[in-house]
Design a protein around this motif. Structure first.
Motif, mmCIF file in Angstrom:
data_model
loop_
_atom_site.group_PDB
_atom_site.id
_atom_site.type_symbol
_atom_site.label_atom_id
_atom_site.label_comp_id
_atom_site.label_asym_id
_atom_site.label_seq_id
_atom_site.Cartn_x
_atom_site.Cartn_y
_atom_site.Cartn_z
ATOM 1 N N VAL A 166 23.489 12.670 -35.962
ATOM 2 C CA VAL A 166 22.558 13.782 -35.771
ATOM 3 C C VAL A 166 23.375 15.059 -35.628
ATOM 4 N N VAL A 167 23.047 16.045 -36.469
ATOM 5 C CA VAL A 167 23.699 17.357 -36.423
ATOM 6 C C VAL A 167 22.720 18.309 -35.750
ATOM 7 N N LEU A 168 23.116 18.839 -34.604
ATOM 8 C CA LEU A 168 22.311 19.818 -33.874
ATOM 9 C C LEU A 168 22.980 21.172 -34.043
ATOM 10 N N ILE A 169 22.241 22.120 -34.579
ATOM 11 C CA ILE A 169 22.791 23.467 -34.735
ATOM 12 C C ILE A 169 22.134 24.370 -33.702
ATOM 13 N N CYS A 170 22.979 25.055 -32.945
ATOM 14 C CA CYS A 170 22.518 25.907 -31.858
ATOM 15 C C CYS A 170 21.954 27.208 -32.429
ATOM 16 N N ASP A 186 17.818 8.345 -18.155
ATOM 17 C CA ASP A 186 18.786 7.266 -18.355
ATOM 18 C C ASP A 186 18.140 6.094 -19.092
ATOM 19 N N ALA A 187 16.932 5.724 -18.702
ATOM 20 C CA ALA A 187 16.232 4.607 -19.339
ATOM 21 C C ALA A 187 15.955 4.904 -20.812
ATOM 22 N N LEU A 188 15.523 6.115 -21.096
ATOM 23 C CA LEU A 188 15.265 6.495 -22.487
ATOM 24 C C LEU A 188 16.542 6.460 -23.317
ATOM 25 N N PHE A 213 9.886 16.123 -23.787
ATOM 26 C CA PHE A 213 10.503 17.368 -23.348
ATOM 27 C C PHE A 213 11.993 17.412 -23.674
ATOM 28 N N TYR A 214 12.686 16.338 -23.445
ATOM 29 C CA TYR A 214 14.138 16.284 -23.566
ATOM 30 C C TYR A 214 14.533 16.226 -25.038
ATOM 31 N N SER A 215 15.208 17.260 -25.527
ATOM 32 C CA SER A 215 15.452 17.394 -26.965
ATOM 33 C C SER A 215 16.452 16.389 -27.535
ATOM 34 N N LEU A 216 17.189 15.696 -26.706
ATOM 35 C CA LEU A 216 18.139 14.710 -27.218
ATOM 36 C C LEU A 216 17.592 13.288 -27.195
ATOM 37 N N PRO A 251 17.457 21.619 -34.971
ATOM 38 C CA PRO A 251 17.846 22.792 -34.185
ATOM 39 C C PRO A 251 17.917 22.409 -32.709
ATOM 40 N N VAL A 252 18.694 23.166 -31.960
ATOM 41 C CA VAL A 252 18.715 23.003 -30.508
ATOM 42 C C VAL A 252 18.800 24.406 -29.924
#
Length: 170
Positions: A92-96, A42-44, A79-82, A134-135
């Motif tokens: 930001v476009v994240l493609i799965c 949450d802080a990030l 660690f957290y990709s977002l 990528p995600v």
């Protein structure tokens, strides 16, 4: 994602100090958790909302407010990709690239994005409009291939759908 706001950001001796409203918001998040580490994401996100990304110098500032070590905050941030650790475009476009998406048209969709935006993974368009990343999973397997623009998930997405989708993100 909101437009980054660098106004009213206080600069401390370490090069970064939390905006007072962000510090207040982080302290409010702490009230929801028994352990301060639990408020780290949450802080990030609060810092990222203001700046568009989380600069390295923000890590010790967040750690001070949470009352935990900077290593714990850094571990979550990497660690957290977002959580973006370098500047990104306005959108930001994240493609799965999960198995479901890979099997249902990921390659064609990725190539169409690369061609249309003129960038590859990790790059930002010259006009700072889009960053492509990528995600590993968007949790949208029933709509594969899927992508996410800011907080909006789309799927299934065909290459011919991209112009209309991207148009909605000035």
């Amino acid at each position: 994602m909101a437009e980054p706001d660098s106004t009213n950001t206080l600069i401390g001796s370490d090069g970064f100090e939390l905006h007072p409203a962000d510090e207040t918001a982080i302290l409010r998040q702490l009230e929801h958790y028994e352990q301060p580490q639990a408020a780290c994401i949450d802080a990030l996100k609060i810092v990222q909302q203001r700046h568009g990304w989380v600069p390295d110098a923000a890590i010790p500032a967040i750690a001070r407010v949470l009352g935990i070590g900077p290593g714990a905050v850094e571990g979550v941030a990497t660690f957290y990709s977002l959580i973006f650790r370098q500047p990104v475009g306005r959108h930001v476009v994240l493609i799965c690239d999960s198995s479901s998406c890979f099997l249902t048209g990921f390659d064609e969709l990725k190539q169409a994005l690369v061609d249309q935006l003129g960038i590859d993974y990790g790059d930002t368009t010259d006009d700072n409009r889009f960053t492509l990343l990528p995600v590993c999973c968007l949790g949208a397997c029933d709509g594969a291939p899927a992508l996410m623009i800011d907080n909006d998930t789309y799927g299934p997405v065909a290459p011919e759908d991209l112009p209309g989708l991207l148009e909605g993100y000035p």
